[in-house]
Motif scaffolding. Sequence first.
Motif, PDB file in Angstrom:
ATOM      1  N   ASP A  76       8.396  11.705  -1.550  1.00 10.00           N
ATOM      2  CA  ASP A  76       8.388  11.038  -0.753  1.00 10.00           C
ATOM      3  C   ASP A  76       8.334  11.415   0.594  1.00 10.00           C
ATOM      4  O   ASP A  76       9.577  11.794   0.961  1.00 10.00           O
ATOM      5  CB  ASP A  76      10.006   9.715  -1.016  1.00 10.00           C
ATOM      6  CG  ASP A  76       9.430   8.339  -0.178  1.00 10.00           C
ATOM      7  OD1 ASP A  76       8.587   8.265   0.838  1.00 10.00           O
ATOM      8  OD2 ASP A  76      10.485   7.919  -0.176  1.00 10.00           O
ATOM      9  N   VAL A  77       7.314  10.951   1.339  1.00  8.25           N
ATOM     10  CA  VAL A  77       7.734  11.666   3.063  1.00  8.25           C
ATOM     11  C   VAL A  77       8.050  10.584   3.948  1.00  8.25           C
ATOM     12  O   VAL A  77       7.897  11.191   4.854  1.00  8.25           O
ATOM     13  CB  VAL A  77       6.569  12.890   2.868  1.00  8.25           C
ATOM     14  CG1 VAL A  77       6.024  13.550   1.955  1.00  8.25           C
ATOM     15  CG2 VAL A  77       5.042  11.916   2.905  1.00  8.25           C
ATOM     16  N   GLY A  78       7.858   9.611   3.489  1.00  7.98           N
ATOM     17  CA  GLY A  78       8.164   8.640   4.903  1.00  7.98           C
ATOM     18  C   GLY A  78       7.523   6.667   4.497  1.00  7.98           C
ATOM     19  O   GLY A  78       6.521   6.841   3.465  1.00  7.98           O
ATOM     20  N   GLY A  79       6.658   6.418   5.654  1.00  7.18           N
ATOM     21  CA  GLY A  79       6.971   4.983   5.615  1.00  7.18           C
ATOM     22  C   GLY A  79       5.304   5.426   5.719  1.00  7.18           C
ATOM     23  O   GLY A  79       4.730   6.412   5.528  1.00  7.18           O
ATOM     24  N   LEU A  80       4.511   4.572   5.896  1.00  2.64           N
ATOM     25  CA  LEU A  80       2.519   4.478   6.060  1.00  2.64           C
ATOM     26  C   LEU A  80       2.351   4.903   6.921  1.00  2.64           C
ATOM     27  O   LEU A  80       1.728   5.536   7.519  1.00  2.64           O
ATOM     28  CB  LEU A  80       2.122   2.777   5.838  1.00  2.64           C
ATOM     29  CG  LEU A  80       1.887   2.426   4.402  1.00  2.64           C
ATOM     30  CD1 LEU A  80       1.287   1.338   4.532  1.00  2.64           C
ATOM     31  CD2 LEU A  80       0.967   3.772   3.644  1.00  2.64           C
ATOM     32  N   VAL A 133       0.695  -1.343  -0.051  1.00  3.24           N
ATOM     33  CA  VAL A 133      -0.004  -0.166  -0.219  1.00  3.24           C
ATOM     34  C   VAL A 133       1.150   1.054   0.145  1.00  3.24           C
ATOM     35  O   VAL A 133       1.865   1.070   0.752  1.00  3.24           O
ATOM     36  CB  VAL A 133      -1.169  -0.083   1.105  1.00  3.24           C
ATOM     37  CG1 VAL A 133      -1.863   1.513   1.022  1.00  3.24           C
ATOM     38  CG2 VAL A 133      -1.691  -1.319   1.187  1.00  3.24           C
ATOM     39  N   VAL A 134       0.613   1.830  -0.797  1.00  2.00           N
ATOM     40  CA  VAL A 134       1.298   3.713  -0.700  1.00  2.00           C
ATOM     41  C   VAL A 134      -0.221   4.332  -0.511  1.00  2.00           C
ATOM     42  O   VAL A 134      -1.226   4.422  -1.507  1.00  2.00           O
ATOM     43  CB  VAL A 134       2.092   4.028  -2.007  1.00  2.00           C
ATOM     44  CG1 VAL A 134       2.380   5.003  -2.150  1.00  2.00           C
ATOM     45  CG2 VAL A 134       2.730   2.521  -2.711  1.00  2.00           C
ATOM     46  N   LYS A 135       0.356   5.523   0.138  1.00  2.00           N
ATOM     47  CA  LYS A 135      -0.768   7.317   0.060  1.00  2.00           C
ATOM     48  C   LYS A 135      -0.804   7.907  -0.860  1.00  2.00           C
ATOM     49  O   LYS A 135       1.231   8.520  -0.424  1.00  2.00           O
ATOM     50  CB  LYS A 135      -0.738   6.501   1.650  1.00  2.00           C
ATOM     51  CG  LYS A 135      -2.191   7.793   2.513  1.00  2.00           C
ATOM     52  CD  LYS A 135      -1.833   8.606   3.920  1.00  2.00           C
ATOM     53  CE  LYS A 135      -3.012   8.668   4.104  1.00  2.00           C
ATOM     54  NZ  LYS A 135      -4.314   7.784   4.167  1.00  2.00           N
ATOM     55  N   ALA A 136      -1.094   8.272  -1.409  1.00  2.00           N
ATOM     56  CA  ALA A 136      -1.506   9.013  -2.500  1.00  2.00           C
ATOM     57  C   ALA A 136      -2.592   9.711  -2.873  1.00  2.00           C
ATOM     58  O   ALA A 136      -3.178   9.253  -2.725  1.00  2.00           O
ATOM     59  CB  ALA A 136      -0.814   8.356  -3.572  1.00  2.00           C
ATOM     60  N   SER A 153       3.214   7.969   1.103  1.00  2.00           N
ATOM     61  CA  SER A 153       3.789   7.645   1.493  1.00  2.00           C
ATOM     62  C   SER A 153       3.641   6.240   1.719  1.00  2.00           C
ATOM     63  O   SER A 153       2.468   5.234   0.944  1.00  2.00           O
ATOM     64  CB  SER A 153       3.695   8.027   3.589  1.00  2.00           C
ATOM     65  OG  SER A 153       2.379   8.130   3.115  1.00  2.00           O
ATOM     66  N   GLY A 154       4.897   5.007   1.906  1.00  3.80           N
ATOM     67  CA  GLY A 154       4.316   3.811   2.756  1.00  3.80           C
ATOM     68  C   GLY A 154       5.159   2.926   2.148  1.00  3.80           C
ATOM     69  O   GLY A 154       6.974   3.515   2.546  1.00  3.80           O
ATOM     70  N   ASP A 155       5.959   1.742   2.883  1.00  4.86           N
ATOM     71  CA  ASP A 155       6.861   0.949   3.623  1.00  4.86           C
ATOM     72  C   ASP A 155       7.536  -0.151   2.013  1.00  4.86           C
ATOM     73  O   ASP A 155       8.509  -0.482   3.140  1.00  4.86           O
ATOM     74  CB  ASP A 155       6.200  -0.241   4.060  1.00  4.86           C
ATOM     75  CG  ASP A 155       5.640   0.480   5.976  1.00  4.86           C
ATOM     76  OD1 ASP A 155       6.284   1.768   5.942  1.00  4.86           O
ATOM     77  OD2 ASP A 155       4.716   0.319   5.965  1.00  4.86           O
ATOM     78  N   ASP A 156       7.555   0.366   1.122  1.00  2.00           N
ATOM     79  CA  ASP A 156       7.990  -0.794  -0.266  1.00  2.00           C
ATOM     80  C   ASP A 156       8.434   0.525  -0.887  1.00  2.00           C
ATOM     81  O   ASP A 156       7.017   0.574  -1.602  1.00  2.00           O
ATOM     82  CB  ASP A 156       6.649  -1.588  -0.388  1.00  2.00           C
ATOM     83  CG  ASP A 156       7.539  -2.338  -1.593  1.00  2.00           C
ATOM     84  OD1 ASP A 156       8.045  -4.117  -0.845  1.00  2.00           O
ATOM     85  OD2 ASP A 156       7.275  -2.250  -2.623  1.00  2.00           O
ATOM     86  N   GLU A 157       9.484   0.438  -1.152  1.00  2.00           N
ATOM     87  CA  GLU A 157      10.625   1.189  -2.490  1.00  2.00           C
ATOM     88  C   GLU A 157       9.928   1.085  -3.688  1.00  2.00           C
ATOM     89  O   GLU A 157      10.684   1.661  -4.547  1.00  2.00           O
ATOM     90  CB  GLU A 157      11.993   1.129  -2.064  1.00  2.00           C
ATOM     91  CG  GLU A 157      12.787   1.388  -0.713  1.00  2.00           C
ATOM     92  CD  GLU A 157      11.876   3.265   0.150  1.00  2.00           C
ATOM     93  OE1 GLU A 157      12.056   3.361  -1.098  1.00  2.00           O
ATOM     94  OE2 GLU A 157      11.790   2.702   1.362  1.00  2.00           O
ATOM     95  N   GLN A 158      10.263  -0.200  -4.085  1.00  2.00           N
ATOM     96  CA  GLN A 158       9.270   0.006  -5.318  1.00  2.00           C
ATOM     97  C   GLN A 158       8.423  -0.037  -5.389  1.00  2.00           C
ATOM     98  O   GLN A 158       8.063   0.712  -6.572  1.00  2.00           O
ATOM     99  CB  GLN A 158       9.523  -1.673  -5.649  1.00  2.00           C
ATOM    100  CG  GLN A 158       8.806  -2.411  -7.279  1.00  2.00           C
ATOM    101  CD  GLN A 158      10.152  -1.670  -8.391  1.00  2.00           C
ATOM    102  OE1 GLN A 158      11.063  -1.327  -8.229  1.00  2.00           O
ATOM    103  NE2 GLN A 158       9.252  -1.547  -9.696  1.00  2.00           N
ATOM    104  N   ALA A 159       6.900  -0.170  -4.767  1.00  2.00           N
ATOM    105  CA  ALA A 159       6.174   0.367  -4.899  1.00  2.00           C
ATOM    106  C   ALA A 159       5.756   1.858  -4.993  1.00  2.00           C
ATOM    107  O   ALA A 159       4.925   2.820  -5.804  1.00  2.00           O
ATOM    108  CB  ALA A 159       4.897   0.058  -3.338  1.00  2.00           C
TER     109      ALA A 159
END
Length: 208
Positions: free
Chosen positions: A175-179, A122-125, A152-158
């Motif tokens: 990119d502002v960081g993780g979820l 999951v990526v928040k955008a 923001s998200g926890d997977d760099e490829q996503a």
Amino acid sequence: MRIGLIGAGHIGGTLARLLSRAGHDVAVSNSRGPETLRDLEKELGDGAKAVTAEEAAAFGDVVVVSVPLGRYREVPTSVRDGATVIDTNNYYPQRDGAFPELDADRTTSSELLQAHLPQAHVVKAFNAIYWERLLNDGREPGAADRLAIPISGDDEQAKRVTADLIDQIGFDPVDVGGLADGGRHHQPGTPLYGADLTASAVRERLGR
């Protein structure tokens, strides 16, 4: 790229239009069934189709979730393993009902969706920009007034996949960081939410 959209309201419908124009194969759905989306399907033209939510979830290498947060548990779990899921949602208690874990800031809305779809990334955008801006204000790379979209998200490829899509439709991804930490920077009530900022202005507000 194959992109499934769950939700065809202001943000979901706008993204369907922008991503289709960018050359992607788009499958769009809503809660009322594909027969209610025939006009949008016709508008989008070749490479786009109206489908059920289950079909949209299974269709996409990328799946955009743009439904009210209060209904996130209805998002089909037919999302592919390893798919990128772009979460455009925000928590509005007056609309979604109370979520005690969100009210107490024990988690974020996107983390709830991630727990619902553990096989995906999951990526928040797209949650912090007004849909009219998204529809009308895309600019070419390097334009001085090109607006930023925080992710923001926890997977760099996503996050790279999401950032590339954002760039294609005329905005600068930041990119502002993780979820957990990043998501709290652009949810409602934060300085980035609803702010029409360039990438450098976003970084300045975050002290970066």
